[in-house]
Scaffold this motif. Structure first.
Motif, PDB file in Angstrom:
ATOM      1  N   ASN A  23       0.811  -1.219   0.000  1.00 17.14           N
ATOM      2  CA  ASN A  23       0.000   0.000   0.000  1.00 17.14           C
ATOM      3  C   ASN A  23       0.845   1.270   0.000  1.00 17.14           C
ATOM      4  OD1 ASN A  23      -2.146  -1.680  -0.021  1.00 17.14           O
ATOM      5  ND2 ASN A  23      -2.886  -1.201   2.044  1.00 17.14           N
ATOM      6  N   ARG A  92      -7.799  -1.764  -7.902  1.00 19.78           N
ATOM      7  CA  ARG A  92      -8.541  -0.563  -7.538  1.00 19.78           C
ATOM      8  C   ARG A  92      -7.664   0.687  -7.436  1.00 19.78           C
ATOM      9  NH1 ARG A  92     -12.983   1.228  -5.178  1.00 19.78           N
ATOM     10  NH2 ARG A  92     -12.633   3.015  -3.826  1.00 19.78           N
ATOM     11  N   ARG A 121     -17.554  -0.296  -3.274  1.00 17.76           N
ATOM     12  CA  ARG A 121     -16.389   0.574  -3.117  1.00 17.76           C
ATOM     13  C   ARG A 121     -16.519   1.746  -4.061  1.00 17.76           C
ATOM     14  NH1 ARG A 121     -11.110  -3.179  -2.107  1.00 17.76           N
ATOM     15  NH2 ARG A 121     -10.291  -1.204  -1.363  1.00 17.76           N
ATOM     16  N   PRO A 122     -17.290   2.754  -3.633  1.00 15.15           N
ATOM     17  CA  PRO A 122     -17.520   3.912  -4.500  1.00 15.15           C
ATOM     18  C   PRO A 122     -16.258   4.758  -4.670  1.00 15.15           C
ATOM     19  CG  PRO A 122     -18.526   4.258  -2.339  1.00 15.15           C
ATOM     20  CD  PRO A 122     -17.932   2.884  -2.323  1.00 15.15           C
ATOM     21  N   ILE A 123     -16.266   5.648  -5.651  1.00 13.35           N
ATOM     22  CA  ILE A 123     -15.116   6.541  -5.842  1.00 13.35           C
ATOM     23  C   ILE A 123     -15.543   8.007  -5.771  1.00 13.35           C
ATOM     24  CG2 ILE A 123     -13.670   4.890  -7.121  1.00 13.35           C
ATOM     25  CD1 ILE A 123     -14.460   6.461  -9.691  1.00 13.35           C
ATOM     26  N   ASP A 124     -16.674   8.247  -5.094  1.00 12.73           N
ATOM     27  CA  ASP A 124     -17.181   9.618  -5.022  1.00 12.73           C
ATOM     28  C   ASP A 124     -16.167  10.582  -4.399  1.00 12.73           C
ATOM     29  OD1 ASP A 124     -17.709   8.001  -2.738  1.00 12.73           O
ATOM     30  OD2 ASP A 124     -18.955   9.577  -1.906  1.00 12.73           O
ATOM     31  N   LEU A 125     -15.443  10.138  -3.389  1.00 21.20           N
ATOM     32  CA  LEU A 125     -14.474  11.029  -2.732  1.00 21.20           C
ATOM     33  C   LEU A 125     -13.322  11.361  -3.680  1.00 21.20           C
ATOM     34  CD1 LEU A 125     -14.395   9.375   0.818  1.00 21.20           C
ATOM     35  CD2 LEU A 125     -15.520  11.504   0.149  1.00 21.20           C
ATOM     36  N   HIS A 126     -12.939  10.388  -4.501  1.00 21.83           N
ATOM     37  CA  HIS A 126     -11.880  10.640  -5.491  1.00 21.83           C
ATOM     38  C   HIS A 126     -12.340  11.743  -6.454  1.00 21.83           C
ATOM     39  CE1 HIS A 126      -9.273   7.084  -4.670  1.00 21.83           C
ATOM     40  NE2 HIS A 126     -10.385   6.646  -4.125  1.00 21.83           N
ATOM     41  N   SER A 165     -10.592   8.632   3.689  1.00 21.53           N
ATOM     42  CA  SER A 165     -10.267   7.592   2.698  1.00 21.53           C
ATOM     43  C   SER A 165      -8.777   7.641   2.354  1.00 21.53           C
ATOM     44  CB  SER A 165     -11.101   7.838   1.439  1.00 21.53           C
ATOM     45  OG  SER A 165     -10.456   7.325   0.298  1.00 21.53           O
ATOM     46  N   VAL A 166      -8.159   6.475   2.397  1.00 25.69           N
ATOM     47  CA  VAL A 166      -6.734   6.375   2.071  1.00 25.69           C
ATOM     48  C   VAL A 166      -6.516   6.770   0.612  1.00 25.69           C
ATOM     49  CG1 VAL A 166      -4.807   4.736   1.831  1.00 25.69           C
ATOM     50  CG2 VAL A 166      -6.349   4.592   3.812  1.00 25.69           C
ATOM     51  N   GLY A 167      -7.281   6.143  -0.279  1.00 22.25           N
ATOM     52  CA  GLY A 167      -7.106   6.399  -1.706  1.00 22.25           C
ATOM     53  C   GLY A 167      -7.394   7.846  -2.070  1.00 22.25           C
ATOM     54  N   ASP A 309      -7.455  -4.408   7.184  1.00 24.58           N
ATOM     55  CA  ASP A 309      -6.718  -5.440   6.453  1.00 24.58           C
ATOM     56  C   ASP A 309      -6.240  -6.577   7.367  1.00 24.58           C
ATOM     57  OD1 ASP A 309      -7.127  -4.103   4.127  1.00 24.58           O
ATOM     58  OD2 ASP A 309      -5.108  -3.288   3.948  1.00 24.58           O
ATOM     59  N   VAL A 331     -15.034  -0.304   8.423  1.00 21.58           N
ATOM     60  CA  VAL A 331     -14.450   0.357   7.244  1.00 21.58           C
ATOM     61  C   VAL A 331     -15.118  -0.103   5.943  1.00 21.58           C
ATOM     62  CG1 VAL A 331     -12.320   0.810   5.958  1.00 21.58           C
ATOM     63  CG2 VAL A 331     -12.266   0.667   8.457  1.00 21.58           C
ATOM     64  N   PHE A 332     -15.199  -1.405   5.742  1.00 22.99           N
ATOM     65  CA  PHE A 332     -15.859  -1.928   4.536  1.00 22.99           C
ATOM     66  C   PHE A 332     -17.153  -2.621   4.938  1.00 22.99           C
ATOM     67  CE2 PHE A 332     -11.446  -1.601   3.060  1.00 22.99           C
ATOM     68  CZ  PHE A 332     -11.668  -0.817   1.929  1.00 22.99           C
TER      69      PHE A 332
END
Ligand code: UD1
Length: 420
Positions: A23, A92, A121-126, A165-167, A309, A331-332
């Motif tokens: 990661n 991802r 696992r949405p990507i709205d924050l991205h 969010s990490v990503g 994890d 988290v998930f």
């Protein structure tokens, strides 16, 4: 389809060095795109996800050369800003390349990300992050396109994340480094891999303040320079091997880990009965477990909380622990698929929504099981080491996405394990 065969019930004993962090290395590889020159990373793990990221970088025009654990990425010339769909579906974290492409070229596109099947696992924050950096974002049915407005690439902005969010934090960092002006990220993720990414970016010439906190300030710079960075050991791999010792009993020396990053998992392992000694000067720890562990109550949370994890590797040894345990996954939304496989080994686990209730059964019994995701697959290996008889784990491709060679590492600890 690769399978792993394990003869369980033998205590572990030995020493293992931990591979570089998955990661941490993936966003660093993405960040190499920001620099019109050479980035060298050391202690790069040999895992599927790194191969996948190399594939993406090459398709964008980078040259990647790897010798041992040293990876040289030359991003002097890029020929496209479109990330091929096939890679994005496999991994991802490829979505964070959009921030880097926006910063470097002012545009980028990719399909929707894949990765482990652990809930929605949405990507709205991205997308929010990219918009805050001044990009026009068009999210179609099967592709996301980002483009700077007018002639501008990324522009500094204020980003407030409703969830750390990490990503999305990595996306924001990569987009902000070359942006015009200053970016502030409030509510940033504080995972050790983010602090590492900040140190790495600073080593390339980025200007970042607040590393390791939830408020990061990035002053955009015009260009970066060549750099070298050794990737830290993988705290999740280290935690998985500690969970294996808990399940199988025995003692192990685990080397090459960032000890502070494992503080909470170590505290819980000690609560369950392990003895852990840390050797700060050698980045090593010794774990010893003489008997059946005691049950625990665990709740996953963003760092410094308990890492999601490690949830399934811990569930694996708790399935054989004395008394009852409870795990709450915050988290998930759907990360208990491995419970069903552990049940095949005799575990008594009841899952209700985000909570799992475990009544320890000892010993679990080996049988045929299936890896359902990356960490869940590794968790089955840990469980099998503590179980009576033989276990065969199918679908081990998942494990290879994140573990360089789990059979080699656990064999170094005396496990009877082989790939078949
Ligand atoms: C990263 C790690 C993964 C780890 C996870 C949480 C990498 C390559 N992967 O994944 O191993 O399990 O952090 O520590 O570093 N979310 C949204 N919208 C978004 C993004 C995320 O709602 O745009 C939600 C997710 O659905 C999830 C939660 O936020 O419920 C955490 O996700 P995030 O921290 O983004 O995890 P990843 O970066 O995907």
């Amino acid at each position: 389809m690769s399978r792993i065969q394990i003869q369980g019930f033998y205590p572990l004993k030995g020493r293992v060095s931990i591979q570089g962090s998955k990661n941490a290395v993936l966003p660093m590889m993405a960040a190499a795109l920001l620099h019109r020159g050479i980035t060298v990373l050391a202690n790069v793990p040999f895992i599927e996800d790194v191969e996948c990221m190399k594939g993406i970088l090459k398709s964008l025009g980078c040259r990647c050369r790897q010798k041992g654990g040293v990876l040289e990425i030359d991003a002097s010339f890029l020929r496209t800003c479109a990330i091929p769909d096939s890679y994005v579906k496999r991994m991802r974290s490829s979505v964070i390349l959009l921030g880097a492409l926006l910063g470097r070229l002012g545009e980028g596109s990719c399909g929707y990300p894949g990765g482990c099947l652990i809930g929605a696992r949405p990507i709205d924050l991205h997308l929010q992050v990219l918009e805050s950096l001044g990009a026009q974002v068009s999210a179609g049915c099967d592709e996301v396109q980002v483009r700077g407005r007018g002639k501008r690439k990324a522009v500094g902005g204020m980003i407030r994340l409703r969830y750390p969010s990490v990503g999305a934090t990595e996306q924001a960092l990569l987009g902000a480094v070359l942006a015009e002006g200053t970016t502030q990220i409030f509510g940033a993720a504080r995972e050790p891999e983010i602090a590492q990414l900040c140190r790495f970016l600073k080593g390339m010439g980025a200007r970042i303040e607040g590393c390791g906190t939830d408020c990061l300030t990035i002053c955009g710079v015009k260009e970066l320079h060549d750099s070298y960075f050794p990737v830290e050991g993988d705290r999740i791999v280290a935690g998985t091997y500690m969970a294996a010792v808990m399940a199988a009993t025995g003692q192990a020396e685990i080397r090459g880990v960032n000890l502070p990053a494992l503080k909470l998992p170590c505290r819980l392992l000690m609560k369950a009965g392990a003895r852990i000694e840390k050797d700060e000067t050698a980045d090593a720890l010794r774990i010893s477990m003489k008997e059946r562990p005691r049950g625990l109550v665990i709740e996953t949370a963003p760092y410094p909380g308990f890492p999601t994890d490690l949830q399934s590797p811990f569930m694996a040894f708790l399935a054989g622990a004395k008394g009852e345990s409870r795990i709450r996954e915050t988290v998930f939304e759907d990360r208990f698929a491995t419970a069903g496989e552990l049940r095949k080994m005799g575990a008594r686990i009841r899952v209700q929504g985000r909570e799992a209730e475990i009544k320890g059964v000892w010993p679990l019994m080996g049988t045929k099981v299936q890896a359902k995701d990356l960490r869940g697959g590794a968790a089955l290996v840990a469980a099998a080491l503590g179980a009576g008889g033989e276990t065969v784990i199918e679908n081990c491709g998942y494990i290879e996405r994140g573990y360089e060679d789990i059979c080699r590492d656990l064999a170094a600890l005396g496990a009877r394990i082989r790939r078949i």
